[in-house]
Scaffold this motif. Structure first.
Motif, mmCIF file in Angstrom:
data_model
loop_
_atom_site.group_PDB
_atom_site.id
_atom_site.type_symbol
_atom_site.label_atom_id
_atom_site.label_comp_id
_atom_site.label_asym_id
_atom_site.label_seq_id
_atom_site.Cartn_x
_atom_site.Cartn_y
_atom_site.Cartn_z
ATOM 1 N N SER A 481 7.944 -7.635 23.870
ATOM 2 C CA SER A 481 7.709 -8.157 22.488
ATOM 3 C C SER A 481 8.900 -8.839 22.154
ATOM 4 N N THR A 482 8.814 -9.443 20.471
ATOM 5 C CA THR A 482 10.397 -10.571 20.333
ATOM 6 C C THR A 482 9.364 -10.224 18.818
ATOM 7 N N PHE A 483 10.784 -9.568 18.415
ATOM 8 C CA PHE A 483 10.926 -8.603 16.785
ATOM 9 C C PHE A 483 11.088 -10.149 16.505
ATOM 10 N N HIS A 484 11.402 -10.850 15.062
ATOM 11 C CA HIS A 484 11.940 -12.086 14.260
ATOM 12 C C HIS A 484 12.026 -11.772 12.843
ATOM 13 N N PHE A 485 13.492 -11.512 12.240
ATOM 14 C CA PHE A 485 13.186 -11.617 11.027
ATOM 15 C C PHE A 485 14.062 -12.641 10.640
ATOM 16 N N SER A 486 14.110 -13.093 8.962
ATOM 17 C CA SER A 486 14.288 -14.089 8.176
ATOM 18 C C SER A 486 15.851 -13.929 7.097
ATOM 19 N N ILE A 487 16.868 -14.891 6.927
ATOM 20 C CA ILE A 487 17.200 -14.357 5.870
ATOM 21 C C ILE A 487 17.853 -15.747 5.223
#
Ligand code: ADP
Length: 498
Positions: A481-487
């Protein structure tokens, strides 16, 4: 350039036809020549002409006899008689039958050309006038049929015109309001000073745009978005004002309702958060008692009770421990929004280091390898960044496949945000669960397969949202899995209770 003027010459004298054709062509007019009345009618049926020059005496008919049938074919066609003798009666007859004028033979070419030019000039003027009338009619229709109120006033702001939309918007019929001052639709409530300000702005700057309160005939109030323009004539003299008004009462109402709903929602969210916090906080103490005493029971009476009693005690210890974990996680979750710290510069490489230290034992036990690109320095809540990375990396280890966990962390800077990615080679997630896993208490596995409370990703989502960003996952079952998050960059300042 191709001319639009078509001239028909009807004369059996070929030299006249030739001469006239020559001078008209030179002027740029299109010319057709025929020698008989019969031919004249035939060509007029196929083609339209602005003008016909008719010899009064043709081989088959007289020119006068052609006037009525030609007019029937082309109502706008100008008909000029050419006569070799200025017979008063025949000229009068011709004029009575529809001729617009006459010229005498032998032809004076300059005079003839002059006459023809004048006729065309007049025709153009008439056509322009007709077009103008059509334009005006069209504009009038537009003004009458638009949904905005269009009102014009004179220089003293007395109403001069009032369209249909204004009638509907204000309840005044145009014949009732025309001549009255604009103040008829300005309520007392609109402070005189504001009214003056608007008026001054229009007369000084030439326009005014904005929201204003106005009143209808029945004195009820309406919110208006108005744009007013000063009208001047060609000499620059002020003639009055044209106002275009839009009724925005409904929009205003829904804005107020929406604002109220948002406020209510915020209050109820705060209350819920407060409730979750108090409940989980206050439950901790009695739970700790239950857990430690059942633990004590287990330790002290392990060999003194029968098999069943041992099992019961084990269940009780297990239940109490799970409940403790749940309560702790719930407390963490409820603290994200209400107990967050102000944002400051945070080096995400340092954050990753802290998380690796925190998870050191776990990493060693599972032979996990964590690699990373150089990560950016961002503006964020430091503690929450640790929590975010720790939840995602510990999940990447927990949901490992048969292979040793390989976890890679990267981050990139975009225009208005930073984006981070945590990639693993674990068991992967079916894409139908991509949204569900971020919802509190949602888990995809039995406790016996993978421990956990199902709060970790919900906490991540809440943290990321508090930082104006989003979190999402790309994955395929069995392929990691690849988790992405933006700030978001430069997050707005918020007030936090600490
Ligand atoms: P928990 O880990 O306590 O179950 P989370 O909210 O952290 O709760 O995760 C929710 C669910 O998402 C997990 O139960 C698991 O099914 C899935 N999940 C999370 N991270 C991963 C991952 N790296 N690989 C595979 N599945 C994952």
């Amino acid at each position: 350039m191709e001319s639009n003027e078509n001239i028909l010459i009807v004369d059996d004298d070929e030299s006249i036809c030739k001469t006239l054709s020559f001078i008209f062509n030179k002027k740029g007019y299109n010319v057709e020549t025929v020698g008989t009345g019969h031919e004249a009618l035939e060509i007029a049926q196929q083609k339209s002409f602005n003008l016909a020059l008719l010899d009064i005496q043709l081989p088959d008919v007289t020119g006068i006899e052609l006037l009525v049938p030609l007019k029937k074919l082309h109502f706008d066609m100008e008909l000029i008689m050419m006569t070799a003798f200025s017979s008063y009666e025949s000229v009068v007859r011709a004029l009575n039958e529809g001729a617009s004028g006459y010229i005498t033979k032998p032809l004076n070419l300059d005079d003839t050309l002059n006459k023809i030019d004048k006729i065309f000039e007049r025709q153009h003027l008439i056509a322009d006038k007709k077009n103008l009338e059509r334009d005006l009619q069209y504009q009038g229709m537009l003004v009458e049929n638009v949904s905005d109120a269009i009102i014009s006033t004179d220089i003293n702001l007395n109403i001069k015109s009032w369209n249909k939309a204004a009638e509907i918007m204000y309840g005044w019929k145009s014949n009732e309001i025309i001549g009255k001052p604009m103040s008829e639709i300005i309520p007392e409530e609109v402070h005189k000073a504001q009214n003056e300000e608007v008026r001054e702005h229009i007369f000084e700057k030439g326009f005014w745009k904005g929201e204003i309160l106005q009143k209808k005939k029945d004195n009820s109030l309406i919110n208006i978005f108005s744009s007013a323009t000063l009208i001047k004539n060609n000499a620059g003299k002020i003639q009055g004002v044209v106002v275009i008004n839009q009724d925005i009462t409904e929009r205003k109402k829904s804005e107020v309702e929406l604002r109220k709903m948002m406020k209510d929602l915020k209050t109820s969210n705060n209350e819920l958060e407060q409730f979750a916090y108090v409940a989980s906080h206050d439950l901790q103490e009695p739970l700790r008692m239950v857990a430690s005493f059942t633990q004590l029971l287990q330790d002290r009476y392990k060999d003194k009770l029968d098999e069943d009693a041992n099992d019961f005690i084990n269940y009780a210890v297990d239940g109490a421990t799970r409940m403790q974990n749940l309560i702790t996680d719930l407390l963490i979750f409820s603290r994200v929004g209400s107990r967050g710290k102000p944002f400051k510069k945070v080096d995400m490489n340092g954050i990753l280091g802290v998380v690796q230290t925190n998870l050191m034992r776990h990493i060693k036990e599972t032979d996990s390898v964590i690699t990373n690109d150089l990560l950016p320095v961002i503006e964020a809540d430091e503690t929450q960044m640790i929590q975010l990375f720790q939840n995602l990396i510990s999940n990447a280890i927990k949901f490992r496949s048969d292979e040793n966990p390989l976890i890679h962390v990267s981050g990139e800077i975009q225009k208005s945000k930073w984006i981070f990615t945590i990639r693993d080679n674990g068991i992967g997630i079916d894409n139908q669960f991509f949204d569900r896993i971020f919802v509190i208490f949602q888990r995809l596995h039995r406790k016996s397969d993978y421990g956990g409370t199902g709060i970790g990703l919900a906490v991540c989502k809440k943290i990321v949202q508090r930082h104006g960003g989003k979190i999402w996952v790309d994955s395929e079952l069995g392929k990691g899995s690849t988790f992405h998050f933006s700030i978001k960059k430069k997050p707005q300042k918020r007030n936090f209770v600490s």
